[in-house]
Design a protein around this motif. Structure first.
Motif, short mmCIF file in Angstrom:
data_model
loop_
_atom_site.label_atom_id
_atom_site.label_comp_id
_atom_site.label_asym_id
_atom_site.label_seq_id
_atom_site.Cartn_x
_atom_site.Cartn_y
_atom_site.Cartn_z
N ARG A 289 -19.56 -16.14 15.74
CA ARG A 289 -20.40 -15.86 14.40
C ARG A 289 -20.16 -14.38 14.06
NH1 ARG A 289 -24.36 -19.51 16.53
NH2 ARG A 289 -25.68 -17.67 17.37
N ASP A 290 -20.41 -13.70 15.15
CA ASP A 290 -20.20 -12.20 14.84
C ASP A 290 -18.80 -11.34 14.61
OD1 ASP A 290 -22.96 -12.27 14.90
OD2 ASP A 290 -23.13 -11.26 16.80
N ARG A 291 -18.02 -12.39 15.07
CA ARG A 291 -16.43 -11.81 15.21
C ARG A 291 -16.11 -11.69 13.56
NH1 ARG A 291 -12.96 -16.35 17.46
NH2 ARG A 291 -12.51 -16.98 15.13
N MET A 292 -15.46 -10.31 13.46
CA MET A 292 -14.94 -9.92 12.08
C MET A 292 -13.92 -10.62 11.66
SD MET A 292 -14.01 -6.09 11.02
CE MET A 292 -12.69 -6.10 12.13
N GLU A 296 -6.96 -7.54 12.78
CA GLU A 296 -5.39 -7.61 13.31
C GLU A 296 -5.15 -7.17 14.58
OE1 GLU A 296 -3.74 -4.65 10.73
OE2 GLU A 296 -4.20 -5.61 9.07
N GLY A 297 -5.59 -6.19 15.35
CA GLY A 297 -5.12 -5.99 16.67
C GLY A 297 -5.87 -6.81 17.74
N ASN A 298 -7.01 -7.35 17.54
CA ASN A 298 -7.77 -8.17 18.59
C ASN A 298 -6.71 -9.61 18.26
OD1 ASN A 298 -9.34 -7.47 20.60
ND2 ASN A 298 -11.13 -7.36 19.24
N ALA A 299 -6.70 -10.03 16.96
CA ALA A 299 -6.12 -11.12 16.53
C ALA A 299 -4.58 -11.11 17.12
CB ALA A 299 -5.98 -11.48 15.19
N SER A 300 -3.76 -10.13 17.29
CA SER A 300 -2.61 -10.26 17.60
C SER A 300 -2.60 -10.24 19.25
CB SER A 300 -1.82 -8.80 17.42
OG SER A 300 -2.53 -7.81 17.93
N PHE A 321 -14.96 -3.01 25.29
CA PHE A 321 -13.80 -3.04 24.32
C PHE A 321 -13.79 -4.15 23.24
CE2 PHE A 321 -9.51 -5.14 23.53
CZ PHE A 321 -8.82 -4.03 23.31
N GLY A 322 -14.54 -5.27 23.53
CA GLY A 322 -14.80 -6.54 22.71
C GLY A 322 -14.00 -7.54 23.07
N LYS A 323 -13.99 -7.93 24.56
CA LYS A 323 -13.27 -8.81 25.43
C LYS A 323 -13.84 -10.19 25.00
CE LYS A 323 -14.22 -6.72 29.40
NZ LYS A 323 -14.62 -5.46 28.71
N THR A 324 -15.11 -10.39 24.96
CA THR A 324 -15.95 -11.63 24.48
C THR A 324 -15.46 -11.99 23.27
OG1 THR A 324 -17.65 -11.18 25.96
CG2 THR A 324 -17.75 -12.70 24.35
N TYR A 325 -15.19 -11.06 22.07
CA TYR A 325 -15.04 -11.28 20.86
C TYR A 325 -13.41 -11.81 20.97
CZ TYR A 325 -19.24 -9.45 19.09
OH TYR A 325 -20.49 -9.22 19.05
N LEU A 326 -12.54 -11.30 21.66
CA LEU A 326 -11.28 -11.53 21.91
C LEU A 326 -11.06 -12.90 22.43
CD1 LEU A 326 -8.14 -11.18 22.05
CD2 LEU A 326 -8.70 -9.72 24.08
#
Length: 693
Positions: A289-292, A296-300, A321-326
């Motif tokens: 839900r909170d994921r933006m 681009e970076g995380n998506a790639s 870093f945002g590992k959970t969102y990744l």
């Protein structure tokens, strides 16, 4: 097929042919016939000695009870028909084959021996009746021959069904339900079928014992009574079996298919309840839900990770870093991939399925901390993934209530065996986030990597760089991939652009526009830590700040690089507040940092109202709680999706309780548990609500 038209000799041959036809090419090579039970037991003992099984004597005793009950059976039936050597040898060989296959799975072998023991108790005492059968005075030979031959067929069908369950991963089995010589066209749970097997054997036993009773009875009226009853029993058996064979020839109707689906759904629900899965969806759903959107970076990074060909892929990144969102992006990509392959698979290919788990030391999120917590959740998802595969569900059912100790939830060993069975039956993607927050992560990685080594499964983990890897992991040469600032920079800049422009539109910066390159400069100071970005933006929205404060905070961004620098900057500004506000913020930090269990808003609200040495009244409670927490703590504390107060990230707590927070001594939490306990003890002695005197 009309059983009345088939001779015992033909029935023996067809059973042996059906079993051999069900064997995979590999098992056909190791299938061996034995002329005596002693030869079969000796071969099994040699196999167990090779596997260094410490319970060799115990297992031999259990198997001996079964062979002792079945061996006289052939003496009895041999008084009516000539039994060919391959008939006897094939049965002992089929039993040995499934027992050997069962030793590949912990717990399976013991349960199979227990089932054989149950079968032996359902058989009559054939040894006591050999001489009686040889006299044949009152025996109706045709009827007894058929009843005896069906015992042989039932035991052979039992071996065939167990072989299918233990051979799920072979190309020949394809995990689909097969109709055996005595099988049904529609699948039913294995425990139901085994129960019905025992019921059939009990009926055969009754037929046999009545025949023996007729032979020894001298009173004609008793003989007539038993004869009528025996005829009725045999007619019922004949009718039931003929109806079963007739059903094999017919395509099931809608009612039968509906019952089939309900049985599958029920068995799946029982299995998932039995593994006792920890909540595995809450963290995933919250992060998703909170994921933006539009990153681009995380998506790639996720795209490259979700298409990995390595057996084990370990992703590393610094805290925040945002590992959970990744991980949620990777999971969603793998879900799309597995859905595509499922829709386009052919009958010769296996579509991969997905299981995932997020470990978290944040007690408010309700996630498990032990390896077994993650393994239970992974097992539940694997069971759900094979909910339409009857043979695979059968293999799991052997551990559920069937000859168990009465425990309602799967044990640790049961979970490991279940994972092994499912992994060999189907390829899975395992995605595990926060491995470093698992208290026994080396055990977790060892178990999952071993699963991948012995199957077609693949493992992807996300963790901090300082995680200690188990030595066993080096045997499969995992791929290690470190995520750096460049992977996150575009996402961070996009996030800051959206949020700061929205703040400007809301008038939070006043009439003065943002300085040039302010967003670019702030993004550079994040050091690739996405948490830095969210905390920075959250603090900028703090209603306690004026437009001038916000401009100054952005200007100062160059002086606090990284997450520690940002925490120090926020705490330094909190330190400039009044003594009452500083004490309130410190108390909030102490209670959340010291909580051993998820802290509720009500508990924290009450704790903040306490003044040691004084009574607490309604006038002492904060107004606008808990919405005021971000304002009081400089956005370091938030209300999580479960309505509980928590730090914005575990890294904030780690900073406060570490030596790194010494530069802001007013908020350093060296002994948070001691300070919280002292407050409670002092309050216990003064407050009328705590002191009963």
């Amino acid at each position: 097929m009309d059983l009345s038209q088939i001779s015992p000799t033909d029935l023996f041959s067809k059973c042996l042919q059906a079993f051999r036809a069900s064997l995979s090419e590999q098992n056909k090579l190791i299938f061996t016939e034995f002329q005596t039970a002693e030869e079969m037991v000796e071969s099994l003992e040699q196999h167990l000695q090779a596997t260094k099984n410490p319970k060799l004597y115990f297992y031999s005793q259990k198997l001996g009870a079964f062979t002792a009950a079945l061996t006289p059976y052939f003496d009895v039936i041999g008084t009516f028909v000539q039994v060919k050597p391959e008939v006897l040898g094939g049965l002992w060989g089929s039993i040995l084959l499934v027992l050997k296959l069962g030793t590949n799975y912990s717990g399976f072998f013991e349960k199979m021996l227990q089932m054989l023991e149950d079968i032996s108790t359902s058989l009559p005492q054939y040894g006591d009746a050999v001489e009686t059968c040889r006299s044949r005075t009152f025996i109706i030979q045709d009827r007894l021959q058929k009843s005896l031959s069906l015992v042989y067929a039932d035991i052979f069908e039992f071996c065939r069904q167990v072989h299918v369950m233990l051979n799920l991963g072979s190309r020949g089995s394809k995990w689909r339900h097969r109709v055996g010589f005595l099988g049904d066209v529609i699948w039913r749970p294995f425990d139901d079928r085994f129960r019905q097997l025992l019921e059939r054997l009990t009926r055969h036993k009754a037929v046999f014992e009545y025949e023996m009773r007729l032979q020894s009875q001298k009173m004609l009226n008793r003989i007539h009574h038993d004869q009528v009853r025996l005829d009725r029993m045999y007619e019922n058996i004949q009718t039931a079996l003929n109806e079963g064979f007739q059903a094999v020839k017919q395509f099931p109707d809608s009612v039968t298919m509906e019952r089939f689906k309900k049985d599958l759904d029920h068995q799946t629900t029982l299995a998932k309840t039995w593994v006792g899965a920890t909540d595995y969806m809450s963290i995933y759903e919250h992060a998703k839900r909170d994921r933006m959107e539009g990153s681009e970076g995380n998506a790639s990074s996720a795209q490259n990770s979700s298409s990995f060909s390595d057996r084990v892929l370990l992703l590393y990144a610094k805290p925040g870093f945002g590992k959970t969102y990744l991980s949620t992006t990777i999971i969603d990509d793998l879900k799309s991939y597995t859905s595509f392959t499922t829709a386009n698979q052919d009958q010769h290919n296996q579509n991969p399925l997905l299981s995932f788990f997020h470990f978290s030391r944040d007690a408010t999120l309700g996630s498990g901390l032990m390896a077994i917590d993650g393994l239970r959740a992974i097992a539940a998802q694997m069971i759900h993934g094979v909910r339409d595969e009857p043979a695979i569900l059968d293999s799991v059912a052997l551990f559920m209530g069937l000859h168990s100790s009465g425990q309602m939830t799967a044990s640790y060993d049961d979970i490991l065996t279940t994972l092994s069975l499912l992994a060999k039956a189907r390829p899975f993607f395992f995605v595990v986030d926060g491995v470093d927050e698992c208290s026994d992560h080396e055990s977790l990685l060892t178990i999952l990597s071993n699963l991948c080594q012995s199957s077609k499964c693949r493992l992807l983990t996300l963790s901090r760089p300082d995680i200690q890897l188990p030595r066993q992991l080096s045997r499969i040469t995992p791929r290690l991939c470190a995520l750096n600032e460049s992977n996150n920079y575009n996402d961070i800049e996009l996030y800051l652009t959206r949020n700061l422009n929205a703040m400007a539109e809301d008038g939070l910066f006043g009439a003065r526009p943002l300085s040039e390159n302010s967003i670019h400069r702030a993004a550079n100071q994040s050091s690739g830590v996405f948490l830095w970005t969210t905390l920075f933006a959250s603090y900028m929205r703090n209603p306690a700040l004026t437009p001038r404060d916000r401009h100054q905070f952005i200007a100062d961004a160059l002086s606090f690089s990284g997450l520690d620098g940002l925490c120090k900057a926020i705490l330094s500004r909190l330190d400039q507040r009044s003594a009452r506000e500083k004490k309130l913020a410190l108390t909030i930090f102490q209670w959340i940092a010291a909580a051993l269990y998820p802290l509720s808003s009500i508990t924290l609200h009450t704790a903040l109202a306490i003044t040691p040495g004084e009574e607490t009244s309604d006038l002492d409670y904060l107004v606008g709680f808990p919405e005021c927490l971000p304002k009081l703590t400089g956005s370091l504390v938030e209300i999580n999706p479960f309505g509980r107060p928590s730090f914005i990230h575990l890294s904030v707590r780690e900073f406060l309780v570490s030596q790194r927070s010494a530069s802001v001594p007013s908020f350093s939490l060296k002994y948070p548990h001691l300070k919280t306990a002292t407050t409670v003890v002092e309050k216990y002695g003064t407050d009328k609500y705590f002191n009963p005197s």
